[in-house]
Scaffold this motif. Structure first.
Motif, PDB file in Angstrom:
ATOM      1  N   LEU A  33     -26.565  31.377 -44.051  1.00  0.00           N
ATOM      2  CA  LEU A  33     -26.564  31.447 -45.307  1.00  0.00           C
ATOM      3  C   LEU A  33     -25.220  30.468 -45.967  1.00  0.00           C
ATOM      4  O   LEU A  33     -24.170  30.980 -45.608  1.00  0.00           O
ATOM      5  N   ARG A  34     -25.579  29.634 -47.008  1.00  0.00           N
ATOM      6  CA  ARG A  34     -24.502  28.871 -47.634  1.00  0.00           C
ATOM      7  C   ARG A  34     -23.129  29.789 -48.272  1.00  0.00           C
ATOM      8  O   ARG A  34     -22.271  29.363 -48.104  1.00  0.00           O
ATOM      9  N   GLU A  35     -23.974  30.761 -48.817  1.00  0.00           N
ATOM     10  CA  GLU A  35     -22.887  31.806 -49.477  1.00  0.00           C
ATOM     11  C   GLU A  35     -21.848  32.474 -48.638  1.00  0.00           C
ATOM     12  O   GLU A  35     -20.717  32.747 -48.925  1.00  0.00           O
ATOM     13  N   VAL A  36     -22.406  32.524 -47.273  1.00  0.00           N
ATOM     14  CA  VAL A  36     -21.495  33.090 -46.322  1.00  0.00           C
ATOM     15  C   VAL A  36     -20.712  32.102 -45.673  1.00  0.00           C
ATOM     16  O   VAL A  36     -19.337  32.115 -45.670  1.00  0.00           O
ATOM     17  N   LEU A  37     -21.229  30.871 -45.372  1.00  0.00           N
ATOM     18  CA  LEU A  37     -20.510  29.768 -44.634  1.00  0.00           C
ATOM     19  C   LEU A  37     -19.733  28.874 -45.583  1.00  0.00           C
ATOM     20  O   LEU A  37     -18.736  28.332 -45.037  1.00  0.00           O
ATOM     21  N   GLY A  38     -20.080  29.035 -46.796  1.00  0.00           N
ATOM     22  CA  GLY A  38     -19.137  28.289 -47.781  1.00  0.00           C
ATOM     23  C   GLY A  38     -19.907  27.085 -48.031  1.00  0.00           C
ATOM     24  O   GLY A  38     -20.554  26.339 -47.510  1.00  0.00           O
ATOM     25  N   THR A  39     -19.389  26.460 -49.356  1.00  0.00           N
ATOM     26  CA  THR A  39     -19.880  25.084 -49.864  1.00  0.00           C
ATOM     27  C   THR A  39     -19.675  24.052 -48.970  1.00  0.00           C
ATOM     28  O   THR A  39     -20.405  22.972 -49.152  1.00  0.00           O
ATOM     29  N   GLU A  40     -18.600  23.911 -48.147  1.00  0.00           N
ATOM     30  CA  GLU A  40     -18.360  22.730 -47.470  1.00  0.00           C
ATOM     31  C   GLU A  40     -19.090  22.632 -45.933  1.00  0.00           C
ATOM     32  O   GLU A  40     -19.073  21.577 -45.606  1.00  0.00           O
ATOM     33  N   ALA A  41     -19.562  23.797 -45.791  1.00  0.00           N
ATOM     34  CA  ALA A  41     -20.608  23.637 -44.261  1.00  0.00           C
ATOM     35  C   ALA A  41     -21.892  22.574 -44.689  1.00  0.00           C
ATOM     36  O   ALA A  41     -22.318  22.391 -45.633  1.00  0.00           O
ATOM     37  N   ALA A  42     -21.855  21.855 -43.496  1.00  0.00           N
ATOM     38  CA  ALA A  42     -22.859  20.819 -43.347  1.00  0.00           C
ATOM     39  C   ALA A  42     -23.796  21.327 -42.275  1.00  0.00           C
ATOM     40  O   ALA A  42     -23.399  21.667 -41.123  1.00  0.00           O
ATOM     41  N   SER A  43     -25.145  21.096 -42.515  1.00  0.00           N
ATOM     42  CA  SER A  43     -26.083  21.037 -41.311  1.00  0.00           C
ATOM     43  C   SER A  43     -25.830  20.001 -40.449  1.00  0.00           C
ATOM     44  O   SER A  43     -25.693  19.023 -40.645  1.00  0.00           O
ATOM     45  N   VAL A  44     -26.184  20.337 -39.034  1.00  0.00           N
ATOM     46  CA  VAL A  44     -26.042  19.571 -38.011  1.00  0.00           C
ATOM     47  C   VAL A  44     -27.548  18.522 -38.274  1.00  0.00           C
ATOM     48  O   VAL A  44     -28.598  19.050 -38.766  1.00  0.00           O
ATOM     49  N   PRO A  45     -27.433  17.292 -38.068  1.00  0.00           N
ATOM     50  CA  PRO A  45     -28.443  16.256 -38.146  1.00  0.00           C
ATOM     51  C   PRO A  45     -29.664  16.795 -37.327  1.00  0.00           C
ATOM     52  O   PRO A  45     -29.441  17.506 -36.175  1.00  0.00           O
ATOM     53  N   PRO A  46     -30.941  16.623 -37.779  1.00  0.00           N
ATOM     54  CA  PRO A  46     -32.103  16.963 -36.989  1.00  0.00           C
ATOM     55  C   PRO A  46     -32.214  16.307 -35.829  1.00  0.00           C
ATOM     56  O   PRO A  46     -31.848  15.162 -35.831  1.00  0.00           O
ATOM     57  N   ALA A  47     -32.954  16.875 -34.670  1.00  0.00           N
ATOM     58  CA  ALA A  47     -33.205  16.056 -33.471  1.00  0.00           C
ATOM     59  C   ALA A  47     -34.329  14.901 -33.875  1.00  0.00           C
ATOM     60  O   ALA A  47     -35.012  15.137 -34.661  1.00  0.00           O
ATOM     61  N   PRO A  48     -34.019  13.781 -33.018  1.00  0.00           N
ATOM     62  CA  PRO A  48     -35.001  12.933 -33.260  1.00  0.00           C
ATOM     63  C   PRO A  48     -36.479  13.538 -32.625  1.00  0.00           C
ATOM     64  O   PRO A  48     -36.381  13.937 -31.882  1.00  0.00           O
ATOM     65  N   GLN A  49     -37.253  12.841 -33.563  1.00  0.00           N
ATOM     66  CA  GLN A  49     -38.687  13.237 -33.252  1.00  0.00           C
ATOM     67  C   GLN A  49     -38.893  12.785 -31.840  1.00  0.00           C
ATOM     68  O   GLN A  49     -38.603  11.719 -31.100  1.00  0.00           O
TER      69      GLN A  49
END
Length: 386
Positions: A33-49
């Motif tokens: 959850l972003r509210e737990v990880l903080g606003t600076e947290a970024a998702s890892v890029p999606p794996a290529p199809q």
């Protein structure tokens, strides 16, 4: 219980990424959850199809196979076999025989003889290079001054043939100042029809040419079709194979205009001349042909000086000897096939000298079973182990 996909109407990962203000993809199939990880947290890029990855793997492997591919005699022979299915010649043979008979019987001309050249008549037919040249030898035509009478006769001939060749699926007619052409069938088989007066002897033909201004001598070319076709026909099988491959290469190039496109006859005779220089194998001939074509703007070939022409050295029209480039017609002593007034060799030099110019053969070879097996072997070894 319902699957998550039924609730969110998409893959869970896509749902979480869509709502990035709430969720953060942390990798390994985990989400926070972003509210737990903080606003600076970024998702890892999606794996290529998977499909995209497989296409990329296939592309890389293909390039690797092509890079190490040696264009040997066997590879060239396999490409040639793929370009010349037996049905190609059979279809062309039946089509041309019917057309020739129709041209003999249904034109208004007093035809005494018919000669067939082009790729079909010279037995150098292959995929994407399917054509025929037909010369009608007509009695009572004027022996010279073609520009005065030929265009009018060709116009009338077109009208007659459009009516009489419809049953043979002849279409897409076109006229220029020397011939009438049309498509025969639905596979792009192009037929050119030329007219020639009937000359009593070679001496009479030579006299008519000599008395004609140089700019109009191209009208006599159809009268040499028999000898030109015979010159190609008599070549060994491996030379005719090389001719087909070179012409197929030319069919894959993006020529700037008709003026910069080398004629089929020029490519045929260049290949033959190379083969005469003790180039005994198919791969040697192919390599040397492209060496010659890449320097075509400085070429000088007389044929008669090595005894390969149908005429003597002294028969060559003397002004031609100062031409550059000079590539004599081996059966016509007054024609320079590289005449800059009729052909601009810059495209030819450029395409033939390109370091990747032979890749067109490698790409075609990649479709063959042997190269496909090599590709699958590489895919298995280099990718599927990961």
């Amino acid at each position: 219980k319902q699957p998550v996909t039924d609730v969110v109407q998409c893959r869970p990962a896509d749902f979480f990424r869509k709502h990035s203000d709430v969720f953060v993809m942390t990798g390994g199939g985990n989400v926070g959850l972003r509210e737990v990880l903080g606003t600076e947290a970024a998702s890892v890029p999606p794996a290529p199809q998977r499909d995209a990855r497989r296409r990329e793997e296939h592309k890389v492997a293909s390039e690797q196979v092509m890079a190490k591919m040696v264009l040997s005699d066997q590879v060239y022979s396999d490409i040639h076999e793929s370009l010349t299915p037996s049905t190609l010649l059979e279809d062309a043979q039946s089509r041309i025989q019917a057309l020739v008979e129709a041209l003999r019987s249904k034109s208004f001309l007093a035809v005494t003889d018919v000669a067939v050249g082009g790729s079909y008549g010279k037995e150098v037919l292959c995929r994407d290079v399917a054509d025929a040249e037909v010369v009608l030898f007509v009695k009572q035509l004027p022996l010279k001054d073609h520009s005065k009478w030929l265009p009018h006769i060709l116009e009338t001939l077109q009208a007659v043939l459009e009516m009489n060749l419809a049953a043979l699926d002849a279409h897409s007619y076109a006229l220029d100042n020397t011939c009438l052409s049309f498509e025969a069938g639905a596979k792009g088989f192009r037929v050119k029809v030329f007219l020639s007066p009937v000359y009593e002897s070679d001496e009479q033909l030579k006299e008519c040419i000599n008395s004609t201004p140089p700019a109009y001598r191209n009208f006599f070319a159809p009268s040499f079709l028999k000898s030109g076709s015979a010159f190609v026909l008599k070549q060994p099988a491996h030379v005719k194979t090389a001719i087909k491959l070179v012409k197929w290469w030319a069919s894959r190039q993006a020529w700037t205009s008709e003026f910069t496109t080398p004629s089929a006859y020029l490519l045929e005779t260049v290949t033959i001349h190379v083969a005469l220089q003790r180039r005994s194998t198919l791969s040697e001939i192919m390599k040397s042909v492209f060496d010659v074509l890449s320097n075509f703007d400085t070429i000088k070939v007389l044929w008669a000086d090595i005894g390969a022409a149908t005429y003597e050295l002294q028969d060559i029209w003397r002004p031609l000897l100062s031409h550059e480039p000079l590539f004599m017609d081996p059966v016509n002593p007054v024609v320079n096939l590289a005449d800059a007034n009729f052909f601009d060799a810059r495209d030819l030099n450029k395409f033939a000298s390109d370091p990747k110019t032979l890749d067109v053969f490698r790409r075609e070879a990649m479709k063959l079973p042997a190269q496909q097996a090599e590709l699958q072997k590489l895919l298995s070894a280099d990718f599927h182990e990961d």
